[in-house]
Design a protein around this motif. Structure first.
Motif, PDB file in Angstrom:
ATOM      1  N   GLU A  84       0.829  -1.211   0.000  1.00  0.00           N
ATOM      2  CA  GLU A  84       0.000   0.000   0.000  1.00  0.00           C
ATOM      3  C   GLU A  84       0.864   1.261   0.000  1.00  0.00           C
ATOM      4  N   ALA A  85       1.934   1.239   0.804  1.00  0.00           N
ATOM      5  CA  ALA A  85       2.802   2.416   0.903  1.00  0.00           C
ATOM      6  C   ALA A  85       3.501   2.698  -0.422  1.00  0.00           C
ATOM      7  N   ILE A  86       3.965   1.646  -1.082  1.00  0.00           N
ATOM      8  CA  ILE A  86       4.630   1.828  -2.376  1.00  0.00           C
ATOM      9  C   ILE A  86       3.650   2.379  -3.408  1.00  0.00           C
ATOM     10  N   VAL A  87       2.438   1.796  -3.436  1.00  0.00           N
ATOM     11  CA  VAL A  87       1.430   2.274  -4.389  1.00  0.00           C
ATOM     12  C   VAL A  87       1.108   3.745  -4.125  1.00  0.00           C
ATOM     13  N   GLN A  88       0.899   4.094  -2.851  1.00  0.00           N
ATOM     14  CA  GLN A  88       0.576   5.486  -2.510  1.00  0.00           C
ATOM     15  C   GLN A  88       1.697   6.437  -2.916  1.00  0.00           C
ATOM     16  N   GLU A  89       2.920   6.063  -2.570  1.00  0.00           N
ATOM     17  CA  GLU A  89       4.056   6.946  -2.855  1.00  0.00           C
ATOM     18  C   GLU A  89       4.290   7.092  -4.349  1.00  0.00           C
ATOM     19  N   PHE A  90       4.192   5.960  -5.063  1.00  0.00           N
ATOM     20  CA  PHE A  90       4.389   6.015  -6.512  1.00  0.00           C
ATOM     21  C   PHE A  90       3.253   6.781  -7.190  1.00  0.00           C
ATOM     22  N   GLU A  91       2.029   6.582  -6.686  1.00  0.00           N
ATOM     23  CA  GLU A  91       0.897   7.278  -7.300  1.00  0.00           C
ATOM     24  C   GLU A  91       1.065   8.790  -7.174  1.00  0.00           C
ATOM     25  N   PHE A  92       1.644   9.217  -6.057  1.00  0.00           N
ATOM     26  CA  PHE A  92       1.870  10.646  -5.849  1.00  0.00           C
ATOM     27  C   PHE A  92       2.827  11.213  -6.899  1.00  0.00           C
TER      28      PHE A  92
END
Length: 592
Positions: A395-403
């Protein structure tokens, strides 16, 4: 039965199309016959895409089921996979699954969930590209295709990517929001993209059964103000509904429940738009295609007649010069394609420079998030700790990459769009030079038909995160049961944190590969399209020259008969052109 304006428009298009088909048979050109067939096919298949968009769990599929009058599309708490579902009118139910490799498979209604839900097809492991459903619904015009899209904003990034890619194909959009919660930041960014590409957007606030009248009024006012701010448009209509209640009412044939759902006002406005506006847009587009075709026919026949006046010796000499010129054009075309590929690599190099600058920032942010999260699960068993940590890392990777990812992709897309536009101009200059040289050598002018092309390959990007333990491999976490609790916790946390940089690198590579693949696919589409355009222009000219050569072998009376015949065909073309031009003028006035 009294004919509607739509019936009359359709009859006119059908009549005009048949007339140009008949005219193409009277012209000695295989290129023109093929073009007539392709235009006829396009008009027959001309469909209007009504695309239903929105965030995950807003009730898009339930709304579509109401339109269809049946529980056809699966609904529930899990998001759809990366599949676009197109529903078109058909007297009988028919479902086709089209896979990424082009294979088509017909399935039953009972099997639909196995291909279009995350439960039945996790992360689209089956490689589904599109699902096409034929269904005998009477909610809309029979040439309207309803398109259900995966929800944005869930953990499954492939859903969001596929949905974003389909926006440009939409003729009109139903944007589904809901009261739980009202419009989010993700939806605002999504709406900004939609508003850039689509003129007609219907805004629906769903799940109104979950709130009272006063709260609903506040939500609608708040949502309307946000939409106006995002779209910069004042004329916004918002329709509060309960799709669930509406579907229940339709299934039970209970008019009172349908009325209570609030859907009737939305339904009436949607049908009015499709009845009064959509048909006019399509009709005008088809008329312009037919008019463009007739212009090709006119210039072809006029050029054919002009060439008859050129002495044979001069014609032969100029044909040799023209062939030499085409060799030069072909070399120039190859050089253009080569330079295009070089500049694609330049875009990718620039992307690498940008991503390298933010890579460290992404890694630090993810590491901090995981460390801050760990104390909240430290009380659980060790295997559970590992499971929760890995899920949170994802989840953290997806959130950070999405940003970061949206801005990086937009940069590449914008740069590629500029590049594409520039090289389209270069190819158009080549085509213009062919036309100019034809005019200089043979004193004739030609026109050619330009269809609209969308040269954007769809993203197939998905995140790849975590270390998967092999079938014969023992998970190292089991060994921590032999260690003190605090030491075990450090090992478990370190094992997950060691994956951060690896996963960041891996997903940067996957984003890069996806962008490269999209650019290369778009380049190949551009190359094919441009080759077709050049080939078509050259084939028209070649047919003209071949016809003229053949005519020099005819006696005077035969040539005069052919000239007279061409003149009559030309008169028919001009008469039909005048009729279509007048229809375009009338239709333009009606729209305004």
């Amino acid at each position: 039965m009294r004919k509607t304006a739509y019936d009359i428009m359709q009859e006119n298009i059908k009549s005009f199309t048949q007339q140009i088909k008949n005219l193409s048979e009277e012209i000695d050109s295989e290129s023109i016959k093929r073009l007539a067939n392709s235009i006829e096919e396009k008009i027959k298949k001309d469909a209007f895409y009504l695309v239903v968009l929105g965030q995950f769990k807003r009730g898009k599929s339930t709304l579509i089921n109401y339109m269809l009058g049946t529980n056809l599309l699966p609904t529930g708490v899990l998001p759809l996979t990366s599949t676009i579902t197109k529903i078109y009118y058909s007297p009988e139910v028919k479902i086709d699954v089209i896979f990424n490799n082009g294979v088509k498979k017909e399935i039953s209604v009972d099997e639909l969930e196995l291909y279009c839900t995350e439960k039945g097809n996790p992360k689209n492991q089956k490689g589904v590209d599109t699902i096409e459903i034929g269904y005998p619904f009477d909610f809309l015009n029979k040439d309207v295709v309803i398109v259900d899209t995966p929800g944005i904003g869930s953990i499954y990034q492939h859903n969001t990517d596929v949905t974003y890619e389909f926006i440009e194909k939409a003729d009109a959009v139903i944007f589904v929001l809901s009261v739980d919660p009202p419009i989010t930041e993700v939806e605002k960014q999504f709406l900004l993209k939609i508003a850039e590409s689509v003129d007609k957007i219907f805004f629906v606030i769903n799940k109104c059964e979950l709130t009272n009248r006063n709260e609903l009024k506040e939500i609608a006012t708040f949502t309307e103000n946000v939409i106006k701010d995002v779209t910069k448009k004042e004329n916004i209509n918002i329709f509060p509904i309960s799709a669930k209640m509406a579907l229940e009412g339709k299934m039970q044939e209970n008019i009172e429940v349908i009325r209570k759902s609030g859907i009737e006002i939305f339904e009436e406005e949607l049908k009015r738009f499709l009845r009064e506006e959509k048909e006019k847009v399509q009709f005008l587009s088809n008329l312009k295609s037919l008019d463009s075709f007739l212009e090709v026919c006119r210039t072809f026949l006029e050029s054919d007649m002009k060439l008859k006046a050129m002495p044979l010796k001069q014609l032969e000499e100029n044909i040799v010069k023209f062939d030499e010129f085409l060799d030069k054009i072909n070399r120039n075309k190859i050089e253009i394609y080569r330079l295009f590929k070089v500049e694609i690599n330049d875009i990718l190099t620039s992307f690498d420079d940008q991503i390298e600058k933010i890579k460290k920032e992404i890694t630090i942010n993810i590491t901090k998030k995981v460390k801050d999260y760990y104390p909240s699960i430290a009380r659980f068993k060790r295997l559970k700790q590992k499971e929760y940590l890995e899920r949170y890392l994802e989840e953290a990777i997806v959130q950070e990459f999405e940003f970061q990812k949206g801005g990086l992709e937009k940069y590449v897309e914008d740069e590629f769009a500029i590049l594409l536009s520039r090289y389209c101009e270069k190819i158009n200059e080549l085509i213009k030079s062919i036309k100019d040289t034809t005019k200089d050598l043979f004193s004739v002018e030609i026109s050619y038909y330009e269809g609209l092309q969308r040269l954007v390959a769809q993203s197939k990007f998905t995140y790849k995160i975590g270390y998967e333990v092999g079938a014969l491999e023992i998970d190292p976490v089991y060994f921590t049961y032999l260690l003190p609790k605090k030491l075990a916790q450090k090992i478990i946390l370190k094992r997950v944190l060691d994956r951060v940089e690896i996963d960041v690198d891996r997903n940067i590579g996957r984003i890069r590969y996806d962008l490269l693949r999209r650019m290369e696919e778009s380049f190949e589409a551009f190359k094919t399209d441009m080759d077709d355009k050049i080939s078509y222009v050259c084939s028209l000219i070649s047919e003209l020259l071949r016809n003229t050569r053949d005519d020099f072998n005819k006696n005077k009376s035969e040539l005069e008969r052919k000239m007279a015949y061409n003149q009559k065909v030309l008169e028919k073309i001009m008469q039909l052109k005048d009729e279509i031009s007048q229809a375009i003028v009338d239709q333009t006035k009606n729209r305004n």
